[in-house]
Design an enzyme around this catalytic site. Structure first.
Site, PDB file in Angstrom:
ATOM      1  N   GLU A 475       0.840  -1.224   0.000  1.00 17.70           N
ATOM      2  CA  GLU A 475       0.000   0.000   0.000  1.00 17.70           C
ATOM      3  C   GLU A 475       0.865   1.261   0.000  1.00 17.70           C
ATOM      4  OE1 GLU A 475      -3.101   0.964  -0.273  1.00 17.70           O
ATOM      5  OE2 GLU A 475      -3.949  -1.031  -0.533  1.00 17.70           O
TER       6      GLU A 475
HETATM    7  C1  LIG Z   1       2.737  -9.614   0.729  1.00 15.06           C
HETATM    8  C2  LIG Z   1       2.460  -8.549  -0.281  1.00 15.06           C
HETATM    9  C3  LIG Z   1       1.164  -8.312  -0.669  1.00 15.06           C
HETATM   10  C4  LIG Z   1       0.896  -7.377  -1.681  1.00 15.06           C
HETATM   11  N1  LIG Z   1      -0.378  -7.247  -2.163  1.00 15.06           N
HETATM   12  C5  LIG Z   1      -0.594  -6.508  -3.284  1.00 15.06           C
HETATM   13  C6  LIG Z   1      -1.864  -6.516  -3.928  1.00 15.06           C
HETATM   14  O1  LIG Z   1      -2.816  -7.154  -3.477  1.00 15.06           O
HETATM   15  N2  LIG Z   1      -2.001  -5.798  -5.066  1.00 15.06           N
HETATM   16  C7  LIG Z   1      -0.977  -5.086  -5.599  1.00 15.06           C
HETATM   17  O2  LIG Z   1      -1.171  -4.465  -6.634  1.00 15.06           O
HETATM   18  N3  LIG Z   1       0.239  -5.050  -5.011  1.00 15.06           N
HETATM   19  C8  LIG Z   1       0.448  -5.752  -3.871  1.00 15.06           C
HETATM   20  N4  LIG Z   1       1.691  -5.750  -3.264  1.00 15.06           N
HETATM   21  C9  LIG Z   1       2.758  -4.999  -3.901  1.00 15.06           C
HETATM   22  C10 LIG Z   1       3.281  -3.844  -3.081  1.00 15.06           C
HETATM   23  O3  LIG Z   1       2.360  -2.789  -3.094  1.00 15.06           O
HETATM   24  C11 LIG Z   1       4.660  -3.489  -3.673  1.00 15.06           C
HETATM   25  O4  LIG Z   1       5.551  -4.509  -3.269  1.00 15.06           O
HETATM   26  C12 LIG Z   1       5.139  -2.143  -3.237  1.00 15.06           C
HETATM   27  O5  LIG Z   1       4.355  -1.140  -3.829  1.00 15.06           O
HETATM   28  C13 LIG Z   1       6.600  -1.916  -3.595  1.00 15.06           C
HETATM   29  O6  LIG Z   1       6.872  -2.240  -4.925  1.00 15.06           O
HETATM   30  P1  LIG Z   1       8.145  -3.167  -5.261  1.00 15.06           P
HETATM   31  O7  LIG Z   1       8.023  -4.403  -4.475  1.00 15.06           O
HETATM   32  O8  LIG Z   1       8.219  -3.276  -6.722  1.00 15.06           O
HETATM   33  O9  LIG Z   1       9.368  -2.372  -4.692  1.00 15.06           O
HETATM   34  P2  LIG Z   1      10.103  -1.131  -5.388  1.00 15.06           P
HETATM   35  O10 LIG Z   1       9.109  -0.183  -5.919  1.00 15.06           O
HETATM   36  O11 LIG Z   1      11.146  -1.660  -6.300  1.00 15.06           O
HETATM   37  O12 LIG Z   1      10.800  -0.462  -4.135  1.00 15.06           O
HETATM   38  C14 LIG Z   1      11.999  -0.956  -3.527  1.00 15.06           C
HETATM   39  C15 LIG Z   1      12.536   0.104  -2.568  1.00 15.06           C
HETATM   40  O13 LIG Z   1      12.873   1.280  -3.299  1.00 15.06           O
HETATM   41  C16 LIG Z   1      12.180   2.393  -2.773  1.00 15.06           C
HETATM   42  N5  LIG Z   1      11.764   3.267  -3.861  1.00 15.06           N
HETATM   43  C17 LIG Z   1      11.171   2.925  -5.012  1.00 15.06           C
HETATM   44  N6  LIG Z   1      10.911   3.998  -5.757  1.00 15.06           N
HETATM   45  C18 LIG Z   1      11.352   5.056  -5.060  1.00 15.06           C
HETATM   46  C19 LIG Z   1      11.367   6.451  -5.285  1.00 15.06           C
HETATM   47  N7  LIG Z   1      10.836   6.989  -6.388  1.00 15.06           N
HETATM   48  N8  LIG Z   1      11.917   7.249  -4.350  1.00 15.06           N
HETATM   49  C20 LIG Z   1      12.414   6.737  -3.213  1.00 15.06           C
HETATM   50  N9  LIG Z   1      12.424   5.426  -2.944  1.00 15.06           N
HETATM   51  C21 LIG Z   1      11.898   4.590  -3.839  1.00 15.06           C
HETATM   52  C22 LIG Z   1      10.972   1.833  -2.058  1.00 15.06           C
HETATM   53  O14 LIG Z   1      10.504   2.705  -1.041  1.00 15.06           O
HETATM   54  C23 LIG Z   1      11.514   0.529  -1.514  1.00 15.06           C
HETATM   55  O15 LIG Z   1      12.148   0.738  -0.286  1.00 15.06           O
HETATM   56  C24 LIG Z   1       1.961  -6.635  -2.228  1.00 15.06           C
HETATM   57  C25 LIG Z   1       3.262  -6.845  -1.782  1.00 15.06           C
HETATM   58  C26 LIG Z   1       3.526  -7.799  -0.833  1.00 15.06           C
HETATM   59  C27 LIG Z   1       4.953  -8.049  -0.409  1.00 15.06           C
END
Ligand SMILES: Cc1cc2nc3c(=O)[nH]c(=O)nc-3n(C[C@H](O)[C@H](O)[C@H](O)COP(=O)(O)OP(=O)(O)OC[C@H]3O[C@@H](n4cnc5c(N)ncnc54)[C@H](O)[C@@H]3O)c2cc1C
Length: 627
Positions: A475
């Site tokens: 989220e």
């Molecule tokens: C158990 C679980 C349930 C989930 N359920 C859902 C779901 O039902 N539906 C859905 O759509 N998604 C879901 N998600 C996805 C979740 O919302 C994403 O994992 C999250 O938004 C982060 O995306 P990412 O994993 O690609 O990490 P990334 O976006 O790659 O981020 C990695 C790190 O980099 C940082 N970062 C990235 N971009 C920036 C920036 N511009 N500036 C500063 N820092 C940055 C982040 O803060 C983080 O610390 C779920 C995830 C998990 C683990």
């Protein structure tokens, strides 16, 4: 320990939830009806959720090649939840809802989050259906939302993709019109979707007859290319099973099913949505988490690859529709984090009252001939318990306050409703992120209170920590929430949201200044508020987002602690108003948690806000090679 007295105090004595019944929408309700909802939810959580929290952790979901298997306990719990009517608790009577205030719905859901967050109640399904009730067509409401509210279907939110998590503008799932006449489908303009969605919670299971995916995808422009950025994103309903719909019935359906005027919905062909794999998570293992392939031809529809999806709202407005439910979803995540913290607090309090270890500091402290004391008698253990209480009860108060703002936004007079909307905008990043960080810290302290036993699976606290670790990630990650707060929310509408918050905090300061035992806290809070205001300005003084946002997380920590200091002072005022002679242990506890927050926590804001206001680039400027 029971949650109920704390919840009752916060709802009725602090937030005056009963006064909501004076509003037309809630006129049929009373404290009795609210309490009846809490009784039911507390019972279901106690009987169907809590006993199986460890079961769902150890019996992870698995795929047998055809179906995803979940423990029977999950089926039973979710059935009981649906039967309670909670899936449509806040909805209108005419769609089978209870027209409950959101404040009451959020409070009732706290019981389930504490008993077993990962068995899950209905947050995704309710959020999905609520969104359709606002942005869907009548047919979409009747066919999909109503069946979600009844528990027959469940819902998901498909935003993330393997390469697009925080940055949704990089979504590449593609949606193209499904042949001639695609616009005339009674369920909405019909498209074919192709793409992969990652991390989808509850994306595959056999808990319900059908799964209604709400999917973000891009409709290509006339040149066949995807429009870059979030502007190009649209929203689609993609059911796991396509549906057959019979026209509305004039009366109840045969067998008593359905309501007057409801449509009869049966399952049709399998849609082209396939499970590519289950993710194996650190915690929250009772809920499946999936990689889904849309439109790769595993289940061709009419002989063709491509998942059928029905457009919701207008093309290119998908994110706007999705954001409609974000405030409530984020209050839901904050509440889940809070209740996991609370579960750890109660478990460690119980343990500390029973575990004998060591002797009092001072003469004879090492004398083995003396009897041992229980660890709750050690000052450091008390410190860890009071920290947990301050974090978790404070966070619960914050979540309920925000839930109450949702009700204000929907049902108050126009000016108050608009103020609530804007205040909620500013507070939502805190409501989501503060409990995710500090109630996780509470879980860590709960493990510490248990000593070595806390590090084993013989006690529940390690699971609470693992389950809670998710909340800083999904989220919107912590970093993204912080940039939303400092980069958008405190600036929006000329900074009026921040001013509104300042006004509410100042009102509490003014009241508390007149109460001798709270006056010094009032003074400290007044200073903290000024500090947040000046840090906000200083962070933006150069007008360079790269500088301002480099320390967005420490800023959010300072901001969040100031908000929580306000919440505690306001709660303390209510506690004294209800029991000025401090006859009740609960009053002493609330005053002690307030004192703890002002003595041990609020002073931390100085370090956090300093790096934000000086635009400290220690981290941002460091070249990669130096790490
Ligand atoms: C158990 C679980 C349930 C989930 N359920 C859902 C779901 O039902 N539906 C859905 O759509 N998604 C879901 N998600 C996805 C979740 O919302 C994403 O994992 C999250 O938004 C982060 O995306 P990412 O994993 O690609 O990490 P990334 O976006 O790659 O981020 C990695 C790190 O980099 C940082 N970062 C990235 N971009 C920036 C920036 N511009 N500036 C500063 N820092 C940055 C982040 O803060 C983080 O610390 C779920 C995830 C998990 C683990």
């Amino acid at each position: 320990m029971s949650l109920r007295p704390t919840l009752d105090f916060l709802l009725y004595q602090w937030l005056d939830a009963e006064s909501l019944n004076q509003r037309e929408r809630f006129a049929d309700h009373s404290r009795e009806t609210f309490d009846a909802v809490f009784d039911t939810c507390e019972r279901i959580a106690r009987e169907k959720y809590a006993p199986f929290n460890r079961t769902v952790d150890t019996q992870e979901p698995h795929f047998d090649g055809e179906k995803v298997i979940l423990p029977q306990a999950t089926h039973d719990a979710q059935k009981a939840y649906a039967a309670s009517g909670m899936l449509s608790a806040a909805q209108d009577y005419e769609v089978g809802g209870m027209q409950l205030p959101y404040t009451v719905e959020a409070a009732a859901n706290a019981f389930f989050a504490m008993a077993s967050v990962s068995i899950g109640s209905g947050m995704l399904t309710t959020g999905n259906a609520n969104l359709l009730m606002v942005h869907g067509t009548d047919a979409q409401k009747d066919v999909f939302a109503r069946n979600e509210f009844s528990g027959r279907f469940s819902g998901t939110m498909c935003l993330s993709e393997p390469q697009a998590g925080s940055s949704l503008s990089d979504v590449v799932t593609r949606a193209v019109p499904d042949g001639e006449g695609f616009e005339a489908d009674p369920l909405g303009p019909r498209y074919r979707l192709k793409g992969n969605k990652m991390w989808i919670s509850a994306g595959e299971h056999e808990l319900t007859e059908n799964i209604i995916h709400l999917v973000l995808a891009k409709i290509p422009g006339p040149d066949g290319k995807l429009i870059s950025g979030t502007r190009g994103i649209s929203l689609f309903i993609v059911p796991k099973w396509l549906v057959n719909v019979e026209s509305p019935h004039p009366g109840p359906l045969p067998g008593g099913e359905g309501e007057k005027g409801s449509v009869k919905v049966t399952l049709g062909a399998r849609n082209d949505v396939a499970l590519a794999g289950l993710n194996h998570k650190l915690g929250w293992r009772g809920t499946t988490n999936t990689l889904l392939n849309f439109g790769e031809g595993k289940y061709p529809v009419n002989g063709e690859a491509g998942a059928i999806g029905y457009l919701v709202g207008k093309p290119h407005e998908g994110l706007r529709c999705m954001f409609h439910m974000m405030n409530e979803a984020r209050i839901g995540v904050g509440t889940a984090a809070t209740m996991l913290g609370m579960a750890g607090y109660y478990a460690s309090l119980d343990y500390a009252k029973n575990r004998p270890q060591g002797r009092p500091v001072g003469p004879g402290g090492k004398d083995a001939a003396q009897p041992q004391i229980r660890i709750i008698e050690h000052a450091d253990v008390k410190r860890m318990l009071l920290a947990q209480k301050a974090y978790c009860e404070g966070a619960l108060a914050l979540e309920l306050y925000c839930a109450r703002l949702v009700d204000e936004h929907h049902t108050a007079e126009p000016q108050a409703a608009d103020d609530a909307r804007l205040l909620l905008e500013v507070l939502t990043p805190i409501a989501k992120s503060w409990p995710s960080e500090w109630c996780l810290e509470a879980n860590s302290l709960a493990i510490q209170v248990h000593g070595g036993y806390g590090y084993t699976r013989d006690f529940p606290v390690e699971q609470y920590w693992r389950d809670n670790r998710l909340n800083m990630i999904h989220e919107g990650t912590h970093g993204i929430q912080a940039m939303d707060l400092l980069g958008r929310k405190v600036l929006m509408e000329g900074g009026r949201g921040l001013q509104l918050l300042g006004g509410r905090i100042s009102a509490t300061v003014e009241k508390a200044t007149r109460v001798p035992e709270l006056a010094s806290y009032a003074q400290a809070l007044g200073k903290a508020l000024q500090r947040v205001g000046s840090a906000t300005q200083a962070a933006w003084a150069s007008g360079q987002p790269g500088e301002a946002l480099a320390n967005a997380v420490p800023y959010m920590q300072g901001f969040g602690h100031t908000v929580l200091a306000w919440i505690w002072l306001d709660v303390a005022l209510a506690a004294l108003a209800a029991d000025s002679a401090k006859l009740m242990a609960a009053t002493l506890g609330r005053l002690a948690a307030t004192r703890y927050f002002y003595h041990y926590e609020l002073p931390k804001i100085d370090a956090w806000l300093r790096v934000a206001e000086t635009r400290d680039l220690t981290c941002a400027d460091l070249p990669e090679e130096a790490f």
